[in-house]
Design a protein around this motif. Structure first.
Motif, PDB file in Angstrom:
ATOM      1  N   LEU A 120       0.829  -1.212   0.000  1.00 39.85           N
ATOM      2  CA  LEU A 120       0.000   0.000   0.000  1.00 39.85           C
ATOM      3  C   LEU A 120       0.859   1.256   0.000  1.00 39.85           C
ATOM      4  CD1 LEU A 120      -2.739  -1.155   2.491  1.00 39.85           C
ATOM      5  CD2 LEU A 120      -3.092  -0.605   0.087  1.00 39.85           C
ATOM      6  N   ALA A 121       1.940   1.225   0.762  1.00 44.61           N
ATOM      7  CA  ALA A 121       2.833   2.384   0.829  1.00 44.61           C
ATOM      8  C   ALA A 121       3.888   2.245  -0.275  1.00 44.61           C
ATOM      9  CB  ALA A 121       3.482   2.432   2.201  1.00 44.61           C
ATOM     10  N   LYS A 122       3.398   2.129  -1.473  1.00 45.74           N
ATOM     11  CA  LYS A 122       4.211   1.699  -2.624  1.00 45.74           C
ATOM     12  C   LYS A 122       5.600   2.290  -2.750  1.00 45.74           C
ATOM     13  CE  LYS A 122       0.964   0.454  -6.202  1.00 45.74           C
ATOM     14  NZ  LYS A 122      -0.278   1.017  -5.644  1.00 45.74           N
ATOM     15  N   ARG A 123       5.660   3.630  -2.751  1.00 48.76           N
ATOM     16  CA  ARG A 123       6.943   4.234  -3.096  1.00 48.76           C
ATOM     17  C   ARG A 123       7.798   4.546  -1.873  1.00 48.76           C
ATOM     18  NH1 ARG A 123       6.963   8.717  -7.158  1.00 48.76           N
ATOM     19  NH2 ARG A 123       9.127   8.062  -7.209  1.00 48.76           N
ATOM     20  N   ALA A 124       7.273   4.297  -0.694  1.00 48.55           N
ATOM     21  CA  ALA A 124       8.051   4.585   0.514  1.00 48.55           C
ATOM     22  C   ALA A 124       9.240   3.635   0.602  1.00 48.55           C
ATOM     23  CB  ALA A 124       7.168   4.427   1.740  1.00 48.55           C
ATOM     24  N   ARG A 125      10.303   4.119   1.273  1.00 44.47           N
ATOM     25  CA  ARG A 125      11.444   3.233   1.521  1.00 44.47           C
ATOM     26  C   ARG A 125      11.250   2.660   2.923  1.00 44.47           C
ATOM     27  NH1 ARG A 125      16.806   2.614   2.787  1.00 44.47           N
ATOM     28  NH2 ARG A 125      17.069   4.493   4.022  1.00 44.47           N
ATOM     29  N   ILE A 126      10.978   1.353   2.979  1.00 43.54           N
ATOM     30  CA  ILE A 126      10.714   0.735   4.281  1.00 43.54           C
ATOM     31  C   ILE A 126      12.051   0.522   4.987  1.00 43.54           C
ATOM     32  CG2 ILE A 126       9.596  -1.190   5.500  1.00 43.54           C
ATOM     33  CD1 ILE A 126       7.600   0.242   3.716  1.00 43.54           C
ATOM     34  N   VAL A 127      12.251   1.242   6.088  1.00 40.65           N
ATOM     35  CA  VAL A 127      13.538   1.164   6.780  1.00 40.65           C
ATOM     36  C   VAL A 127      13.532   0.115   7.890  1.00 40.65           C
ATOM     37  CG1 VAL A 127      14.290   3.504   6.240  1.00 40.65           C
ATOM     38  CG2 VAL A 127      12.893   3.114   8.268  1.00 40.65           C
ATOM     39  N   GLY A 128      12.343  -0.341   8.274  1.00 45.60           N
ATOM     40  CA  GLY A 128      12.260  -1.365   9.315  1.00 45.60           C
ATOM     41  C   GLY A 128      10.822  -1.778   9.558  1.00 45.60           C
ATOM     42  N   VAL A 129      10.685  -2.967  10.119  1.00 41.86           N
ATOM     43  CA  VAL A 129       9.362  -3.531  10.370  1.00 41.86           C
ATOM     44  C   VAL A 129       9.395  -4.217  11.739  1.00 41.86           C
ATOM     45  CG1 VAL A 129       7.840  -5.419   9.670  1.00 41.86           C
ATOM     46  CG2 VAL A 129       8.772  -3.896   7.939  1.00 41.86           C
ATOM     47  N   PHE A 130       8.368  -3.985  12.538  1.00 38.73           N
ATOM     48  CA  PHE A 130       8.302  -4.642  13.851  1.00 38.73           C
ATOM     49  C   PHE A 130       6.871  -5.080  14.120  1.00 38.73           C
ATOM     50  CE2 PHE A 130       7.476  -4.740  18.378  1.00 38.73           C
ATOM     51  CZ  PHE A 130       8.558  -5.468  18.850  1.00 38.73           C
ATOM     52  N   ASP A 131       6.732  -6.262  14.737  1.00 33.92           N
ATOM     53  CA  ASP A 131       5.396  -6.669  15.178  1.00 33.92           C
ATOM     54  C   ASP A 131       5.515  -7.475  16.463  1.00 33.92           C
ATOM     55  OD1 ASP A 131       6.236  -8.949  13.084  1.00 33.92           O
ATOM     56  OD2 ASP A 131       4.885  -9.794  14.591  1.00 33.92           O
ATOM     57  N   CYS A 132       4.446  -7.477  17.222  1.00 38.33           N
ATOM     58  CA  CYS A 132       4.376  -8.343  18.398  1.00 38.33           C
ATOM     59  C   CYS A 132       2.915  -8.639  18.703  1.00 38.33           C
ATOM     60  CB  CYS A 132       5.065  -7.709  19.614  1.00 38.33           C
ATOM     61  SG  CYS A 132       4.163  -6.331  20.328  1.00 38.33           S
ATOM     62  N   GLN A 133       2.705  -9.596  19.600  1.00 40.92           N
ATOM     63  CA  GLN A 133       1.334  -9.930  19.956  1.00 40.92           C
ATOM     64  C   GLN A 133       0.715  -8.828  20.810  1.00 40.92           C
ATOM     65  OE1 GLN A 133       2.416 -14.055  21.226  1.00 40.92           O
ATOM     66  NE2 GLN A 133       0.462 -14.562  20.281  1.00 40.92           N
ATOM     67  N   GLY A 134      -0.620  -8.759  20.773  1.00 38.53           N
ATOM     68  CA  GLY A 134      -1.357  -7.791  21.586  1.00 38.53           C
ATOM     69  C   GLY A 134      -2.578  -8.471  22.180  1.00 38.53           C
ATOM     70  N   GLU A 135      -2.757  -8.276  23.461  1.00 37.82           N
ATOM     71  CA  GLU A 135      -3.881  -8.928  24.167  1.00 37.82           C
ATOM     72  C   GLU A 135      -5.228  -8.562  23.545  1.00 37.82           C
ATOM     73  OE1 GLU A 135      -3.609  -8.809  28.381  1.00 37.82           O
ATOM     74  OE2 GLU A 135      -5.755  -9.162  28.658  1.00 37.82           O
ATOM     75  N   VAL A 136      -6.112  -9.550  23.517  1.00 30.40           N
ATOM     76  CA  VAL A 136      -7.463  -9.325  22.968  1.00 30.40           C
ATOM     77  C   VAL A 136      -8.451  -9.305  24.137  1.00 30.40           C
ATOM     78  CG1 VAL A 136      -9.172 -10.131  21.299  1.00 30.40           C
ATOM     79  CG2 VAL A 136      -6.755 -10.738  20.995  1.00 30.40           C
ATOM     80  N   PRO A 137      -9.266  -8.255  24.249  1.00 24.91           N
ATOM     81  CA  PRO A 137     -10.240  -8.215  25.347  1.00 24.91           C
ATOM     82  C   PRO A 137     -11.200  -9.407  25.281  1.00 24.91           C
ATOM     83  CG  PRO A 137     -10.131  -6.096  24.205  1.00 24.91           C
ATOM     84  CD  PRO A 137      -9.324  -7.056  23.404  1.00 24.91           C
ATOM     85  N   GLU A 138     -11.623  -9.880  26.450  1.00 22.79           N
ATOM     86  CA  GLU A 138     -12.462 -11.075  26.531  1.00 22.79           C
ATOM     87  C   GLU A 138     -13.741 -10.941  25.700  1.00 22.79           C
ATOM     88  OE1 GLU A 138     -13.170 -14.758  27.067  1.00 22.79           O
ATOM     89  OE2 GLU A 138     -11.284 -13.888  27.748  1.00 22.79           O
ATOM     90  N   GLU A 139     -14.361  -9.768  25.704  1.00 22.77           N
ATOM     91  CA  GLU A 139     -15.626  -9.615  24.965  1.00 22.77           C
ATOM     92  C   GLU A 139     -15.405  -9.746  23.448  1.00 22.77           C
ATOM     93  OE1 GLU A 139     -14.342  -7.474  27.088  1.00 22.77           O
ATOM     94  OE2 GLU A 139     -14.286  -5.442  26.252  1.00 22.77           O
TER      95      GLU A 139
END
Ligand SMILES: Cc1cc2nc3c(=O)[nH]c(=O)nc-3n(C[C@H](O)[C@H](O)[C@H](O)COP(=O)(O)O)c2cc1C
Length: 162
Positions: free
Chosen positions: A99-118
């Motif tokens: 989607l960010a086609k022409r941007a220069r991706i300098v880094g990527v990070f992800d981690c898990q995130g808690e999901v509320p019970e509801e």
């Protein structure tokens, strides 16, 4: 030199990462929730964070990422319930990069995130039950200090244009 952090966060997980990035960055810097964020063009370095929803970057983030129409330095970050190495996370990150086609991706990070019970209760009612639901137990308490430490370590290791 202007740095911008933008985050799309419903339950606060992605916002935690955004705030850590903001703290890390040198002045001049700004941070905004995505619905209040300025367009990226006036900034040198931009970090955009999103949550994964139904296997993709959430819709507000997808819309914002389309605004990267010139060669800007972009750091992508995300939270999700699934295990970090899952195919779904890779696919969602790839979609964000596309989607960010022409941007220069300098880094990527992800981690898990808690999901509320509801939210989990609603998800369990779906047929078929989404894949990520089985990882939700493991996502509890994330992002944790270890996640933030890993994020800062990554930022330190990158040759950011700051
Ligand atoms: C409607 C909905 C759909 C979701 N879909 C996914 C998904 O497809 N994959 C996944 O790993 N997590 C999924 N999640 C979990 C969120 O990505 C996760 O809890 C994230 O950390 C939320 O970030 P936030 O607190 O910044 O909003 C979903 C959550 C919601 C509410």
């Amino acid at each position: 030199m202007k740095n911008l952090v933008v985050y799309s966060s419903k339950t606060g997980n992605t916002r935690k990462l955004a705030e850590a990035i903001y703290e890390y960055l040198p002045a001049e810097k700004e941070i905004y929730p995505i619905n209040e964020a300025p367009d990226p063009e006036d900034y040198t370095f931009v970090a955009v964070g999103f949550r994964i929803e139904n296997g993709e970057p959430d819709q507000a983030a997808q819309k914002y990422l389309k605004k990267f129409i010139d060669e800007k330095e972009l750091f992508l970050f995300a939270t999700h319930a699934s295990k970090p190495e899952s195919e779904m996370v890779k696919a969602a990150m790839n979609k964000a990069k596309e989607l960010a086609k022409r941007a220069r991706i300098v880094g990527v990070f992800d981690c898990q995130g808690e999901v509320p019970e509801e939210v989990l209760e609603e998800a369990r009612k779906q047929q078929p039950v989404p894949e990520w639901v089985k990882d939700a137990e493991e996502a509890k308490g994330h992002p944790k200090k270890e996640d933030i430490d890993r994020l800062i370590k990554l930022l330190n290791s990158l040759d950011l244009p700051l």
